[in-house]
Design a protein around this motif. Structure first.
Motif, PDB file in Angstrom:
ATOM      1  N   MET A 169       0.781  -1.228   0.000  1.00 49.65           N
ATOM      2  CA  MET A 169       0.000   0.000   0.000  1.00 49.65           C
ATOM      3  C   MET A 169       0.819   1.287   0.000  1.00 49.65           C
ATOM      4  N   PRO A 170       2.122   1.212   0.321  1.00 47.70           N
ATOM      5  CA  PRO A 170       2.878   2.463   0.331  1.00 47.70           C
ATOM      6  C   PRO A 170       2.774   3.144  -1.025  1.00 47.70           C
ATOM      7  N   SER A 171       2.531   4.406  -1.046  1.00 49.13           N
ATOM      8  CA  SER A 171       2.411   5.119  -2.307  1.00 49.13           C
ATOM      9  C   SER A 171       3.505   6.170  -2.369  1.00 49.13           C
ATOM     10  N   GLU A 172       3.561   6.824  -3.509  1.00 43.70           N
ATOM     11  CA  GLU A 172       4.513   7.899  -3.684  1.00 43.70           C
ATOM     12  C   GLU A 172       4.338   8.950  -2.589  1.00 43.70           C
ATOM     13  N   HIS A 173       3.041   9.193  -2.279  1.00 45.67           N
ATOM     14  CA  HIS A 173       2.711  10.289  -1.386  1.00 45.67           C
ATOM     15  C   HIS A 173       3.101  10.030   0.069  1.00 45.67           C
ATOM     16  N   ILE A 174       3.322   8.796   0.444  1.00 48.72           N
ATOM     17  CA  ILE A 174       3.681   8.554   1.839  1.00 48.72           C
ATOM     18  C   ILE A 174       5.022   7.834   1.945  1.00 48.72           C
ATOM     19  N   SER A 175       5.753   7.787   0.851  1.00 46.08           N
ATOM     20  CA  SER A 175       7.036   7.093   0.924  1.00 46.08           C
ATOM     21  C   SER A 175       8.081   7.992   1.595  1.00 46.08           C
ATOM     22  N   THR A 176       9.148   7.353   2.010  1.00 44.50           N
ATOM     23  CA  THR A 176      10.216   8.065   2.681  1.00 44.50           C
ATOM     24  C   THR A 176      10.990   8.921   1.675  1.00 44.50           C
ATOM     25  N   SER A 177      11.311  10.140   2.052  1.00 43.68           N
ATOM     26  CA  SER A 177      12.087  11.022   1.173  1.00 43.68           C
ATOM     27  C   SER A 177      13.455  11.263   1.800  1.00 43.68           C
ATOM     28  N   ALA A 178      14.321  11.964   1.033  1.00 38.31           N
ATOM     29  CA  ALA A 178      15.661  12.261   1.555  1.00 38.31           C
ATOM     30  C   ALA A 178      15.565  13.075   2.848  1.00 38.31           C
ATOM     31  N   ARG A 179      14.565  13.975   2.897  1.00 40.00           N
ATOM     32  CA  ARG A 179      14.441  14.814   4.096  1.00 40.00           C
ATOM     33  C   ARG A 179      13.824  14.061   5.267  1.00 40.00           C
ATOM     34  N   SER A 180      12.879  13.179   4.985  1.00 37.58           N
ATOM     35  CA  SER A 180      12.202  12.517   6.097  1.00 37.58           C
ATOM     36  C   SER A 180      12.974  11.297   6.611  1.00 37.58           C
ATOM     37  N   ALA A 181      13.863  10.739   5.772  1.00 40.40           N
ATOM     38  CA  ALA A 181      14.535   9.484   6.147  1.00 40.40           C
ATOM     39  C   ALA A 181      15.269   9.532   7.488  1.00 40.40           C
ATOM     40  N   PRO A 182      16.113  10.565   7.735  1.00 39.08           N
ATOM     41  CA  PRO A 182      16.822  10.564   9.019  1.00 39.08           C
ATOM     42  C   PRO A 182      15.874  10.661  10.225  1.00 39.08           C
ATOM     43  N   TYR A 183      14.803  11.450  10.061  1.00 43.28           N
ATOM     44  CA  TYR A 183      13.816  11.526  11.154  1.00 43.28           C
ATOM     45  C   TYR A 183      13.206  10.154  11.410  1.00 43.28           C
ATOM     46  N   GLU A 184      12.802   9.542  10.284  1.00 40.43           N
ATOM     47  CA  GLU A 184      12.135   8.259  10.408  1.00 40.43           C
ATOM     48  C   GLU A 184      13.037   7.230  11.079  1.00 40.43           C
ATOM     49  N   GLN A 185      14.291   7.223  10.645  1.00 42.20           N
ATOM     50  CA  GLN A 185      15.247   6.272  11.231  1.00 42.20           C
ATOM     51  C   GLN A 185      15.375   6.468  12.732  1.00 42.20           C
ATOM     52  N   ASN A 186      15.538   7.711  13.123  1.00 42.93           N
ATOM     53  CA  ASN A 186      15.728   7.978  14.547  1.00 42.93           C
ATOM     54  C   ASN A 186      14.455   7.749  15.348  1.00 42.93           C
ATOM     55  N   ASP A 187      13.319   8.066  14.746  1.00 42.72           N
ATOM     56  CA  ASP A 187      12.053   7.759  15.418  1.00 42.72           C
ATOM     57  C   ASP A 187      11.986   6.262  15.697  1.00 42.72           C
ATOM     58  N   LYS A 188      12.253   5.484  14.650  1.00 43.83           N
ATOM     59  CA  LYS A 188      12.134   4.030  14.794  1.00 43.83           C
ATOM     60  C   LYS A 188      13.224   3.449  15.690  1.00 43.83           C
ATOM     61  N   ARG A 189      14.280   4.197  15.838  1.00 45.46           N
ATOM     62  CA  ARG A 189      15.365   3.749  16.701  1.00 45.46           C
ATOM     63  C   ARG A 189      15.112   4.091  18.181  1.00 45.46           C
ATOM     64  N   TYR A 190      14.492   5.258  18.435  1.00 47.83           N
ATOM     65  CA  TYR A 190      14.450   5.769  19.815  1.00 47.83           C
ATOM     66  C   TYR A 190      13.052   5.887  20.441  1.00 47.83           C
ATOM     67  N   LEU A 191      11.995   5.993  19.630  1.00 48.22           N
ATOM     68  CA  LEU A 191      10.686   6.302  20.219  1.00 48.22           C
ATOM     69  C   LEU A 191       9.773   5.085  20.334  1.00 48.22           C
ATOM     70  N   TRP A 192       8.759   5.262  21.136  1.00 48.77           N
ATOM     71  CA  TRP A 192       7.734   4.242  21.359  1.00 48.77           C
ATOM     72  C   TRP A 192       6.408   4.984  21.345  1.00 48.77           C
TER      73      TRP A 192
END
Ligand SMILES: *Cc1c(COP(=O)(O)O)cnc(C)c1O
Length: 469
Positions: free
Chosen positions: A1-24
């Motif tokens: 289901m991932p679409s272009e509109h919700i895929s990870t971008s160059a700008r969002s990738a580091p945030y996403e990585q750290n979110d998934k690494r550190y948050l609950w």
């Protein structure tokens, strides 16, 4: 289901990585969260949330049922900034401050019935927790004292927050299951056929019959401290609306049998239902009222528990009498949050928010009417500017989708691709936009919901077909 509109971008990738690494995240199966692309919201204005790539999304759930006048309102921002210049935080334990005082006065003026005292805290759950403790202690100190009145009556599928006391009066099984042994006991209600002649029958709305509530209360009146109720609809249950007059009828039962009536207006307060408080629709005069979510306009964590003078008086006495209400939080009555709340109330007056809301409620009603006949739609429930669209196989409520199909979640993902943020309650799609949503924005929201429902309906039909060959 991932679409272009919700895929990870160059700008969002580091945030996403750290979110998934550190948050609950709250109410989140992290295994799924970590496996799927996530949206990183950086800014917001009006009814729109803006992600790190600058994409705009209509906030269809008011940032979890909180936002009232839109994001980034200069009036509310300014009020917070001005307060910040004075003081960000000072305690309510042993001291007071002008902003909390002014807000308390304004809330008492607005509140239904005889509510006359404001006790601050910071979230809906604490507002309810405080209400329960007040009611419990009230009976020990009432004149004459009735210390056996210690139990609470609440409804199946009720939601009052996630602290242990608030959960004890909550009734949503999936949220409670893991913690069953932690809860104080409540008086259970039977859910048998409706005999009270309510139109439509209480059970048709999945509510307990009023006759049964009356009988149960009569039987346990000596042990019951209070009835706890969300007025007009159960929010987290899937915007489960009650028959007209139901809230008032439950209040009257509480009165007839000398119980306190605690109304949880955390979701319904501040205009969502078309009036400032849901109680006003049915002329209810609660003994205790819990407020949070929209209280600060959806800007900062703030909650309030309002009580009548009669309850307040029962807590007066010398220190040695032990009548003090021993409850408080460090950030109780935080000045920044109170300043936001005052600006929120000012905007209601200046902009005549409630008057302007009425045509939007009617627009929502007509728009929902149009969705009623879509394939998966089993039931549509509306109260004011709040709606729940319940989905089921063939549109039959008795045939829910298997949870692993994640039908509600997939509808919201389709909506996201089209620039609308929603969050389902299992297979109920909830619509709860900010009260200032414009005609065009609401039309767009409804159009996107229709598209998203249609697409997922086709996918589900194909899936069922495959199962059968
Ligand atoms: C959201 C909600 C709560 C809990 O509020 P929090 O601020 O999330 O603790 C309590 N009651 C109702 C009716 C709610 O919708």
């Amino acid at each position: 289901m991932p679409s272009e509109h919700i895929s990870t971008s160059a700008r969002s990738a580091p945030y996403e990585q750290n979110d998934k690494r550190y948050l609950w995240h709250p109410f989140t199966q992290q295994q799924l969260w970590e496996a799927e692309p996530q949206l990183v919201i950086e800014r917001a204005e009006g009814c729109y949330l803006i992600d790190v790539d600058g994409r705009r999304y209509l906030d269809g759930i008011s940032s979890l049922w909180a936002n009232i006048h839109g994001h980034g309102r200069p009036e509310i921002n300014q009020a917070i900034k001005q307060q910040l210049e004075r003081v960000a935080h000072t305690t309510m334990l042993g001291l007071t401050h002008p902003t909390a005082i002014e807000l308390g006065k304004r809330l008492v003026k607005l509140a239904p019935g005889k509510l006359s005292r404001v006790f601050y805290s910071d979230t809906g759950a604490t507002a309810v927790e405080i209400a329960l403790k007040m009611a419990f202690q009230y009976w020990q100190q009432a004149d004459p004292p009735q210390p056996n009145k210690r139990a609470f009556l609440s409804l199946r599928n009720a939601y009052h927050g996630d602290t242990v006391g608030a959960m004890s009066v909550g009734g949503i099984d999936v949220y409670r299951r893991a913690y069953n042994h932690l809860f104080f006991p409540t008086i259970p209600l039977e859910y048998t056929a409706c005999t009270c002649g309510s139109q439509p029958a209480c059970n048709a709305c999945r509510m307990p019959c009023l006759d049964i509530i009356e009988r149960t209360v009569a039987q346990h009146a000596d042990e019951l401290a209070a009835i706890v109720l969300e007025p007009l609809f159960q929010g987290a249950a899937g915007i489960q609306t009650y028959p007209a007059g139901y809230t008032r009828a439950v209040w009257e039962i509480a009165r007839r049998h000398g119980l306190l009536f605690i109304v949880d207006e955390v979701a319904t307060g501040f205009g969502r239902t078309g009036k400032m408080f849901a109680c006003e629709h049915e002329g209810i005069e609660p003994d205790i009222m819990a407020l949070a979510k929209g209280l600060s306009g959806g800007y900062l964590p703030l909650a309030a528990t309002l009580a009548t003078e009669e309850i307040y008086q029962a807590f007066l006495g010398s220190i040695s009498e032990g009548r003090t209400f021993y409850h408080g939080h460090t950030y109780t009555g935080n000045p920044l949050a109170c300043a936001a709340a005052l600006a929120n109330l000012d905007l209601f007056e200046q902009e005549q928010t409630l008057e302007k809301l009425q045509p939007r409620i009617e627009q929502l009603r007509q728009g929902l009417e149009h969705l009623r006949h879509l394939p998966m739609v089993a039931e549509i429930r509306q109260c004011g500017l709040v709606a729940g669209i319940e989905l089921a196989r063939d549109g039959e409520r008795e045939q829910p989708f298997p949870p692993e199909r994640r039908v509600g979640a997939r509808v919201t993902l389709e909506a996201r691709k089209r620039g609308v943020i929603l969050r389902p309650l299992s297979d109920v799609v909830v619509l709860m936009p900010p009260l200032i949503i414009s005609e065009d924005e609401l039309a767009y929201l409804l159009m996107v919901v229709e598209d998203a429902l249609s697409i997922v309906a086709v996918e589900e039909a194909m899936h069922e077909e495959e199962q059968h060959v």
